[in-house]
Write an enzyme that holds these catalytic residues in place. Structure first.
Site, PDB file in Angstrom:
ATOM      1  N   ASN A 298     -31.743  85.999  12.776  1.00 20.35           N
ATOM      2  CA  ASN A 298     -30.738  84.981  12.482  1.00 20.35           C
ATOM      3  C   ASN A 298     -30.387  85.136  11.014  1.00 20.35           C
ATOM      4  OD1 ASN A 298     -29.244  82.701  12.017  1.00 20.35           O
ATOM      5  ND2 ASN A 298     -30.933  81.246  12.301  1.00 20.35           N
TER       6      ASN A 298
ATOM      7  N   LYS B 277     -28.131  83.766   9.338  1.00 17.16           N
ATOM      8  CA  LYS B 277     -27.571  82.555   8.714  1.00 17.16           C
ATOM      9  C   LYS B 277     -26.348  82.945   7.883  1.00 17.16           C
ATOM     10  CE  LYS B 277     -32.114  80.541   8.998  1.00 17.16           C
ATOM     11  NZ  LYS B 277     -33.027  79.497   8.586  1.00 17.16           N
TER      12      LYS B 277
ATOM     13  N   HIS C 239     -29.356  75.214  16.561  1.00 19.05           N
ATOM     14  CA  HIS C 239     -30.284  75.475  15.460  1.00 19.05           C
ATOM     15  C   HIS C 239     -30.464  74.187  14.642  1.00 19.05           C
ATOM     16  CE1 HIS C 239     -31.947  76.988  11.727  1.00 19.05           C
ATOM     17  NE2 HIS C 239     -32.344  78.037  12.417  1.00 19.05           N
TER      18      HIS C 239
ATOM     19  N   GLU D  68     -30.459  73.621  11.607  1.00 11.98           N
ATOM     20  CA  GLU D  68     -29.482  73.462  10.514  1.00 11.98           C
ATOM     21  C   GLU D  68     -28.147  72.947  11.056  1.00 11.98           C
ATOM     22  OE1 GLU D  68     -30.048  77.418   8.950  1.00 11.98           O
ATOM     23  OE2 GLU D  68     -32.071  76.822   8.356  1.00 11.98           O
TER      24      GLU D  68
ATOM     25  N   GLU E 295     -38.659  76.068  17.084  1.00  8.97           N
ATOM     26  CA  GLU E 295     -38.647  76.223  15.632  1.00  8.97           C
ATOM     27  C   GLU E 295     -38.993  74.895  14.975  1.00  8.97           C
ATOM     28  OE1 GLU E 295     -36.010  79.844  14.482  1.00  8.97           O
ATOM     29  OE2 GLU E 295     -34.809  78.040  14.436  1.00  8.97           O
TER      30      GLU E 295
ATOM     31  N   GLY F 187     -37.838  78.564   6.795  1.00 10.40           N
ATOM     32  CA  GLY F 187     -37.475  78.914   5.422  1.00 10.40           C
ATOM     33  C   GLY F 187     -38.410  78.346   4.363  1.00 10.40           C
TER      34      GLY F 187
ATOM     35  N   SER G  75     -40.524  80.982   9.455  1.00 14.31           N
ATOM     36  CA  SER G  75     -41.297  81.785   8.497  1.00 14.31           C
ATOM     37  C   SER G  75     -42.125  82.895   9.156  1.00 14.31           C
ATOM     38  CB  SER G  75     -42.181  80.879   7.636  1.00 14.31           C
ATOM     39  OG  SER G  75     -41.377  79.995   6.871  1.00 14.31           O
TER      40      SER G  75
ATOM     41  N   GLY H 276     -35.451  84.371  10.594  1.00 10.81           N
ATOM     42  CA  GLY H 276     -34.438  84.117   9.578  1.00 10.81           C
ATOM     43  C   GLY H 276     -34.569  85.082   8.413  1.00 10.81           C
ATOM     44  N   GLY H 277     -35.174  84.618   7.324  1.00 10.98           N
ATOM     45  CA  GLY H 277     -35.260  85.405   6.088  1.00 10.98           C
ATOM     46  C   GLY H 277     -35.717  86.845   6.293  1.00 10.98           C
TER      47      GLY H 277
END
Ligand code: PGA
Length: 272
Positions: A28, A30, A114, A116, A186, A192, A231, A252-253
């Protein structure tokens, strides 16, 4: 409704395969990326994906980069998707991107709900369910995100929250639609933050999600892929993927770094 009812047929023996859970690792991105760095990332992922076994690899990119992803990944062992979809069809919905548009750019997956989107953009359970429904009807595979905030966890209402998020979707589409979907658990407090859920903590919620679906249909629950997100890194992925009800990850990251992302994909393949 059972899988048998959903397919409209008595299931032959070989169809047991239908309910075997494959592994999936989805990136993802983002709101990250630019044409130059995407090109390197996509090319590196494409090259490394050739050696992947036992896992499907996907990247969910910002809309403007779908065309670039399609150009670079077409024919590779990596599929791609969007991070959101409009609950509406085409028409006067400024800023919204339809499921048909995602399909035109070769998307297989789309992330729906999601945290967010829920917290920053104010998407309610009902809006998320409508988006999920639109994705399923269009032939996209939604990755439905569910998860509790830190406060909800501390209040001991994790299952209530996740159950409510799940019920909103099942109530709208029926449980059989989950045959064509993926769930991502999640925990919001792990996204994150560098604070991953302990494998046992994640497993407990994954098992809850599966049992909540099984209460509607055990066959659908058995075949349902439930990803963990929050994470995940190369360093903690293998442990998470040894858990019985964790079928992969939503990353993500770490999906922005080819080596990290591909190491996570390999860990999921080995955990198979
Ligand atoms: P993270 O994000 O891996 O950066 O925690 C996961 C996600 O939001 O899907």
């Amino acid at each position: 409704m059972t899988l048998t009812a959903y397919t409209g047929k008595i299931l032959p023996i070989w169809a047991a395969e239908l309910v075997m859970r494959g592994r999936l690792v989805a990136g993802n991105w983002k709101s990250n990326g630019d044409l130059a760095s995407n090109q390197r990332l996509l090319e590196d992922v494409r090259a490394a994906a050739r050696d992947l076994r036992g896992v499907e690899c996907a990247v969910c990119v910002p809309y403007p980069y779908l065309f670039q992803s399609q150009q670079i990944l077409a024919g590779a062992a990596v599929v791609w998707g969007g991070q959101d979809v409009s609950q509406f069809g085409s028409g006067a919905f400024t800023g919204a991107v339809t499921a048909a548009m995602l399909l035109e750019f070769g998307c297989r997956y789309v992330i729906v709900g999601h945290s967010e989107r829920r917290s920053i953009f104010g998407e309610s359970d009902a809006v998320v369910a409508a988006k999920f429904d639109v994705a399923i009807k269009a032939g996209l595979t939604p990755i439905l995100c569910v998860g509790e905030t830190l406060r909800e966890r501390e209040e001991g209402v994790t299952e209530t929250v996740v159950g409510r998020q799940l019920d909103a979707v099942i109530g709208k589409t029926g449980v059989a639609a989950l045959v064509k979907a993926v769930i991502a658990y999640e925990p919001v407090w792990a996204i994150g933050t560098g604070r991953t859920a302990m494998p046992e903590q994640a497993q407990a919620v994954h098992a809850y999600v599966r049992s909540a679906v099984a209460a509607h249909d055990a066959v659908v629950a058995d075949g349902l892929r439930i990803l963990y997100g929050g994470s995940v890194k190369a360093a903690n992925a293998a442990q998470l993927f040894t858990m019985r009800d964790i079928d992969g990850g939503l990353i993500g990251g770490a999906s922005l770094v080819a080596d990290e992302f591909m190491a996570i994909c390999r860990a999921a393949g080995r955990g198979q």
